[in-house]
Design a protein around this motif. Sequence first.
Motif, mmCIF file in Angstrom:
data_model
loop_
_atom_site.group_PDB
_atom_site.id
_atom_site.type_symbol
_atom_site.label_atom_id
_atom_site.label_comp_id
_atom_site.label_asym_id
_atom_site.label_seq_id
_atom_site.Cartn_x
_atom_site.Cartn_y
_atom_site.Cartn_z
ATOM 1 N N MET B 1 31.881 -96.994 -39.902
ATOM 2 C CA MET B 1 31.366 -95.756 -40.492
ATOM 3 C C MET B 1 29.948 -95.498 -40.008
ATOM 4 S SD MET B 1 32.722 -96.083 -44.431
ATOM 5 C CE MET B 1 31.905 -94.574 -44.924
ATOM 6 N N ALA B 2 29.536 -94.260 -40.102
ATOM 7 C CA ALA B 2 28.212 -93.871 -39.621
ATOM 8 C C ALA B 2 27.124 -94.342 -40.576
ATOM 9 C CB ALA B 2 28.161 -92.354 -39.470
ATOM 10 N N PHE B 3 25.904 -94.345 -40.053
ATOM 11 C CA PHE B 3 24.739 -94.775 -40.828
ATOM 12 C C PHE B 3 24.597 -93.984 -42.119
ATOM 13 C CE2 PHE B 3 20.110 -93.646 -41.408
ATOM 14 C CZ PHE B 3 19.828 -94.738 -42.214
ATOM 15 N N ALA B 4 24.422 -94.696 -43.192
ATOM 16 C CA ALA B 4 24.079 -94.091 -44.480
ATOM 17 C C ALA B 4 23.267 -95.113 -45.266
ATOM 18 C CB ALA B 4 25.323 -93.691 -45.264
ATOM 19 N N GLU B 5 22.237 -94.640 -45.874
ATOM 20 C CA GLU B 5 21.384 -95.485 -46.699
ATOM 21 C C GLU B 5 22.115 -95.856 -47.995
ATOM 22 O OE1 GLU B 5 17.126 -94.862 -49.009
ATOM 23 O OE2 GLU B 5 18.257 -93.149 -48.302
ATOM 24 N N THR B 6 21.976 -97.120 -48.391
ATOM 25 C CA THR B 6 22.443 -97.525 -49.712
ATOM 26 C C THR B 6 21.251 -97.412 -50.641
ATOM 27 O OG1 THR B 6 23.976 -99.065 -48.684
ATOM 28 C CG2 THR B 6 23.540 -99.346 -51.037
ATOM 29 N N ARG B 7 21.193 -96.316 -51.362
ATOM 30 C CA ARG B 7 19.977 -95.984 -52.086
ATOM 31 C C ARG B 7 19.845 -96.791 -53.375
ATOM 32 N NH1 ARG B 7 16.356 -92.020 -52.205
ATOM 33 N NH2 ARG B 7 15.360 -91.523 -54.168
ATOM 34 N N THR B 8 18.685 -97.383 -53.524
ATOM 35 C CA THR B 8 18.343 -98.020 -54.791
ATOM 36 C C THR B 8 16.936 -97.579 -55.149
ATOM 37 O OG1 THR B 8 17.504 -99.958 -53.617
ATOM 38 C CG2 THR B 8 19.774 -100.045 -54.409
ATOM 39 N N ALA B 9 16.712 -97.231 -56.393
ATOM 40 C CA ALA B 9 15.391 -96.791 -56.824
ATOM 41 C C ALA B 9 14.372 -97.872 -56.502
ATOM 42 C CB ALA B 9 15.395 -96.489 -58.316
ATOM 43 N N GLY B 10 13.346 -97.494 -55.776
ATOM 44 C CA GLY B 10 12.325 -98.465 -55.405
ATOM 45 C C GLY B 10 12.755 -99.380 -54.287
ATOM 46 N N GLY B 11 13.911 -99.134 -53.684
ATOM 47 C CA GLY B 11 14.432 -100.036 -52.678
ATOM 48 C C GLY B 11 13.915 -99.802 -51.279
ATOM 49 N N ARG B 12 13.127 -98.765 -51.097
ATOM 50 C CA ARG B 12 12.594 -98.502 -49.756
ATOM 51 C C ARG B 12 11.227 -99.165 -49.578
ATOM 52 N NH1 ARG B 12 13.739 -92.210 -50.556
ATOM 53 N NH2 ARG B 12 15.925 -92.117 -49.947
ATOM 54 N N GLU B 13 10.897 -99.426 -48.350
ATOM 55 C CA GLU B 13 9.616 -100.058 -48.048
ATOM 56 C C GLU B 13 8.882 -99.205 -47.025
ATOM 57 O OE1 GLU B 13 7.955 -104.374 -46.407
ATOM 58 O OE2 GLU B 13 10.104 -104.036 -46.614
ATOM 59 N N ILE B 14 7.642 -98.854 -47.321
ATOM 60 C CA ILE B 14 6.810 -98.096 -46.388
ATOM 61 C C ILE B 14 6.067 -99.098 -45.511
ATOM 62 C CG2 ILE B 14 4.966 -96.391 -46.158
ATOM 63 C CD1 ILE B 14 7.363 -95.233 -47.551
ATOM 64 N N LEU B 15 6.329 -99.055 -44.219
ATOM 65 C CA LEU B 15 5.727 -100.039 -43.311
ATOM 66 C C LEU B 15 4.466 -99.515 -42.639
ATOM 67 C CD1 LEU B 15 9.007 -101.332 -41.595
ATOM 68 C CD2 LEU B 15 7.824 -102.257 -43.593
ATOM 69 N N GLU B 16 4.443 -98.244 -42.304
ATOM 70 C CA GLU B 16 3.287 -97.623 -41.651
ATOM 71 C C GLU B 16 3.235 -96.161 -42.077
ATOM 72 O OE1 GLU B 16 1.084 -99.088 -39.711
ATOM 73 O OE2 GLU B 16 2.088 -100.979 -39.231
ATOM 74 N N THR B 17 2.038 -95.591 -42.037
ATOM 75 C CA THR B 17 1.934 -94.158 -42.341
ATOM 76 C C THR B 17 0.836 -93.532 -41.497
ATOM 77 O OG1 THR B 17 0.192 -94.124 -44.034
ATOM 78 C CG2 THR B 17 2.391 -94.741 -44.756
ATOM 79 N N SER B 18 0.923 -92.217 -41.351
ATOM 80 C CA SER B 18 -0.212 -91.462 -40.828
ATOM 81 C C SER B 18 -1.180 -91.227 -41.988
ATOM 82 C CB SER B 18 0.267 -90.138 -40.230
ATOM 83 O OG SER B 18 0.955 -89.380 -41.202
ATOM 84 N N GLU B 19 -2.268 -90.533 -41.740
ATOM 85 C CA GLU B 19 -3.279 -90.312 -42.779
ATOM 86 C C GLU B 19 -2.646 -89.646 -44.003
ATOM 87 O OE1 GLU B 19 -6.720 -90.869 -43.204
ATOM 88 O OE2 GLU B 19 -6.210 -92.363 -41.685
ATOM 89 N N PRO B 20 -2.843 -90.213 -45.186
ATOM 90 C CA PRO B 20 -2.191 -89.648 -46.375
ATOM 91 C C PRO B 20 -2.935 -88.450 -46.958
ATOM 92 C CG PRO B 20 -3.396 -91.626 -46.951
ATOM 93 C CD PRO B 20 -3.534 -91.473 -45.466
ATOM 94 N N VAL B 21 -2.187 -87.677 -47.726
ATOM 95 C CA VAL B 21 -2.766 -86.607 -48.548
ATOM 96 C C VAL B 21 -2.420 -86.906 -50.000
ATOM 97 C CG1 VAL B 21 -2.675 -84.840 -46.763
ATOM 98 C CG2 VAL B 21 -0.704 -85.185 -48.233
ATOM 99 N N LEU B 22 -3.201 -86.346 -50.909
ATOM 100 C CA LEU B 22 -2.977 -86.531 -52.345
ATOM 101 C C LEU B 22 -2.255 -85.295 -52.870
ATOM 102 C CD1 LEU B 22 -3.724 -88.693 -54.493
ATOM 103 C CD2 LEU B 22 -5.702 -87.279 -55.065
ATOM 104 N N ILE B 23 -1.141 -85.492 -53.560
ATOM 105 C CA ILE B 23 -0.359 -84.350 -54.038
ATOM 106 C C ILE B 23 0.011 -84.535 -55.509
ATOM 107 C CG2 ILE B 23 0.600 -83.793 -51.768
ATOM 108 C CD1 ILE B 23 3.202 -85.194 -52.824
#
Lengths: 136, 137
Positions: B1-23
């Motif tokens: 089957m094709a790629f699909a995320e198995t979503r869990t609340a809080g289950g993602r990890e942010i590894l890198e980001t560009s400059e953030p903004v506050l929202i």
Amino acid sequence: MAFAETVVDREVLSGTCPVRVKLAERVYAGACLAASSPNWILSAHASGETPLLVAGTAGEVNDYIKAYPLAAIKVTTTLANVATLGELVSLDDDGTFVADTANYPDVGFVTEVGSDSLSAELVVCPMIQQLDTART
Amino acid sequence: MAFAETRTAGGREILETSEPVLILLAELVFSGDCLGYSSGWIRSAAATGEHPLLVALDDGAIGDYIKASQMAVVKVTTTATNVAGVGDIVALSDTGDYQVASAGLPDVGFVASIGDDDLSATMVICPQVQQLTSVRA
């Protein structure tokens, strides 16, 4: 003559959001990379070699390197192929950067031209023209 | 089957980001969600007014200020049957989950690598790209 990179002697000046990727062939720093799942290769002519990342360093087959989705790169030109500020940059079928050309993917633009007209600085973000589907 | 995320609340990890903004949030979101704007920043899902533009870098509830960025490297969970392919173009489903590109769903990034166990994928996400489409006429 239009902008063309005459010698592949690139310097990666900065990059955003680095990712660690494994190579399936030799690449040079600043090369646009395409996936050849599960690894990455130099993006060149073949239709399957869609450019998505920029190599942060050179590497050999099976090496892990750092790559960027967005990078600033310094390239070498000649007086006859000097770049122009703001000019759009495409990726040639051999993986070199050239002036915007039909049927070549646009990957960035020129931000600076060396005072001797023998170099240019580019912002390269090859994924942009690959993400083309909107929500309907 | 094709790629699909198995979503869990809080289950993602942010590894890198560009400059953030506050929202300021107008609903509950989780880190790694693509955000759209509709009378406040919300999780981008099916509605056409919820075009994905940012990536949430924090969890947050309505009324919270959180950091978000234009570009991020996000690690998600998959299953062996929904493993990603390196280089897969990633779209955002109508429920706000990441999946392989599909007609009618917005492209938001691509897969940079997959876990050795085929149970995770690391993606570059830049949702604004396909929203900025007009050229000077």
